[in-house]
Design an enzyme around this catalytic site. Sequence first.
Site, PDB file in Angstrom:
ATOM      1  N   ASP A 258       0.819  -1.202   0.000  1.00 46.98           N
ATOM      2  CA  ASP A 258       0.000   0.000   0.000  1.00 46.98           C
ATOM      3  C   ASP A 258       0.862   1.266   0.000  1.00 46.98           C
ATOM      4  O   ASP A 258       1.826   1.380   0.767  1.00 46.98           O
ATOM      5  CB  ASP A 258      -0.895   0.000   1.244  1.00 46.98           C
ATOM      6  CG  ASP A 258      -1.721   1.246   1.379  1.00 46.98           C
ATOM      7  OD1 ASP A 258      -2.610   1.461   0.532  1.00 46.98           O
ATOM      8  OD2 ASP A 258      -1.476   2.026   2.325  1.00 46.98           O
ATOM      9  N   GLU A 291       1.361  -0.003  -4.883  1.00 46.21           N
ATOM     10  CA  GLU A 291       0.544   1.189  -5.125  1.00 46.21           C
ATOM     11  C   GLU A 291       1.479   2.384  -4.956  1.00 46.21           C
ATOM     12  O   GLU A 291       2.127   2.518  -3.921  1.00 46.21           O
ATOM     13  CB  GLU A 291      -0.620   1.303  -4.147  1.00 46.21           C
ATOM     14  CG  GLU A 291      -1.442   2.560  -4.389  1.00 46.21           C
ATOM     15  CD  GLU A 291      -2.289   2.979  -3.196  1.00 46.21           C
ATOM     16  OE1 GLU A 291      -3.236   3.767  -3.420  1.00 46.21           O
ATOM     17  OE2 GLU A 291      -2.011   2.561  -2.069  1.00 46.21           O
ATOM     18  N   ASP A 310      -3.773   3.902 -11.375  1.00 52.39           N
ATOM     19  CA  ASP A 310      -4.913   4.776 -11.127  1.00 52.39           C
ATOM     20  C   ASP A 310      -5.281   5.586 -12.366  1.00 52.39           C
ATOM     21  O   ASP A 310      -6.455   5.930 -12.572  1.00 52.39           O
ATOM     22  CB  ASP A 310      -4.607   5.737  -9.973  1.00 52.39           C
ATOM     23  CG  ASP A 310      -4.714   5.076  -8.618  1.00 52.39           C
ATOM     24  OD1 ASP A 310      -5.364   4.023  -8.511  1.00 52.39           O
ATOM     25  OD2 ASP A 310      -4.135   5.607  -7.654  1.00 52.39           O
TER      26      ASP A 310
END
Length: 583
Positions: A258, A291, A310
């Site tokens: 993350d 990410e 994204d």
Amino acid sequence: MPQAFARDLPFGAQFTPEATRFRFWAPAQQAVALEVDGAEPLPLTRSDDGWFETSRAVPVGARYRFRLDDGLAVPDPASRFQDGDVHGWSVVVDPAAYDWETPGWTGRPWDQAVIYELHVGCFGGFDGVAEALPRLKALGVTAVQLMPIADFPGVRNWGYDGVLPYAPDAAYGTPEQLKRLVDRAHGLGLMIFLDVVYNHFGPDGNYIPAANPGFFREDLQTPWGGAIDFRIPEVRGYFTENTLFWLLEYRFDGLRLDAVHAISEQDWIDEMAAAVRASVEPGRHVHLVLENEHNQPSHLAGEVDAQWNDDFHHVVHVALTGEREGYYEDYAEDVGAKLARALSEGFVYQGEPSPHLDGRRRGSPSGHLPPTAFISFLQNHDQIGNRAFGDRLTTLAAPEAIEAATAALLLIPQIPMLFMGEETASETPFLFFTDHEGELAEAVRKGRRKEFAKFAAFAGAEIPDPNAIKTFERSIPKPHPERAEARTALITRLLALRAAEIGPRIAGAVSEGAEAVGPAAAVARWRLGDGARLTLALNLVNDAVAAPEIAGPILYETAPGAADALRAGTLPGLTTIVLLERA
């Protein structure tokens, strides 16, 4: 034959029948005692570099904790399981007690990945996820990704408030139940990934600063407080060992890290990845995913497999919904060109100024990377749950538009990801939920309201209380009463096509470019690994657009006759057409 797996951690409680070794790093402490429930405290021996250690014969299931100089009792930061939540006792676990039914499982190559992200609590815990696996396999999913499960305060949480990275949260089940879930996935031929958080700890139950305040930096802040100090070897080792723990002891097939942009020492990512590759058994497929909102592709040239993209989500979302607020303003102009770039090169922003970031440049060139370096999606926990009301795309765009975008997502060489409920056209929101108490609960409640006060769409609206149990209950996906069956059938058909025609050819695929052909329309081409050519024509608005005449065998068309129209130079609205010229 069943087989046991255990990672011999250099800290925490390492069980053996003869004597369990307890090891605790607390250089700021002069004296630390081990407390085993029901026994007298035992002083630990301190080394010059701040490690405290002892060995003691204790049974599996024994509860223990460490008592610091000032009398504060704290859980083991490497606890394998907790009794009494994050403020309670750590539990001695025998990691070798579970006999694996699939010890010979070696995973699947990355190019076969079709990921399904889910929240374990919304499935009723580890056993509930295990029950759902046959359905997901029938859908065509090849990898299930769990949102974070590290022990968090309370019984409801997204998982990003975890404070004990080695302990599966008891609200979901025991370590044995988690291993049984992984075992069940492997028995069905499914990979299973875990989302891990190494950029911060949650605000409740983090006792590391009490034992060792130097674990965090005072000179560098993140959105969650002082940055974790990855300059310290022991800190780096704590997190590297965590990756190895999940991959070797629990047999996860991969990890999603993350928000690594919040880790100041980026070299740790490469160091960790090298340690994983050196430690995993030869011949076993294990995958690492990042990410990173900064669009930095540098780690993808080494031992890391892929990164969440994204940009793909944002440009498709803008095309489907017309939204322009927040970070969507970066994608509101030249949508067709941005869509073409996302399809052909992965990142849309590769060093260009970002209007949302006040003109600061974002990203680096990514066109040299293979398509499989990017994980693309139409929805995920962030993009739904970080909205004020957790709106799914199902409630924001027409079904025909979503189906066209879904077809593109599942038939391009990039790695596709679905979010729980997409396969049944769920309109159930996925809201931000926690289970905090007292002042922290009120602070989270007020913070959530303040976060959305600047958005015109939410002015005066009552933002759901994150701590209310109904907020969690509303977030459990429910099939759409009218569209579920058709959406499931569509995704099943698309993933069957992917598995039969595209998946076997993805290794070695390269982009041959893409161009915009309309306001939110693009044509993209790839040369696949066996020499075949894949062409995608995608139009995400209602109006037809002129397009270059494209010939080739039809692999998929949104509606009968769409490919014939394309051959005549017209790309109909809300249409995806895929052509495959086999070598």
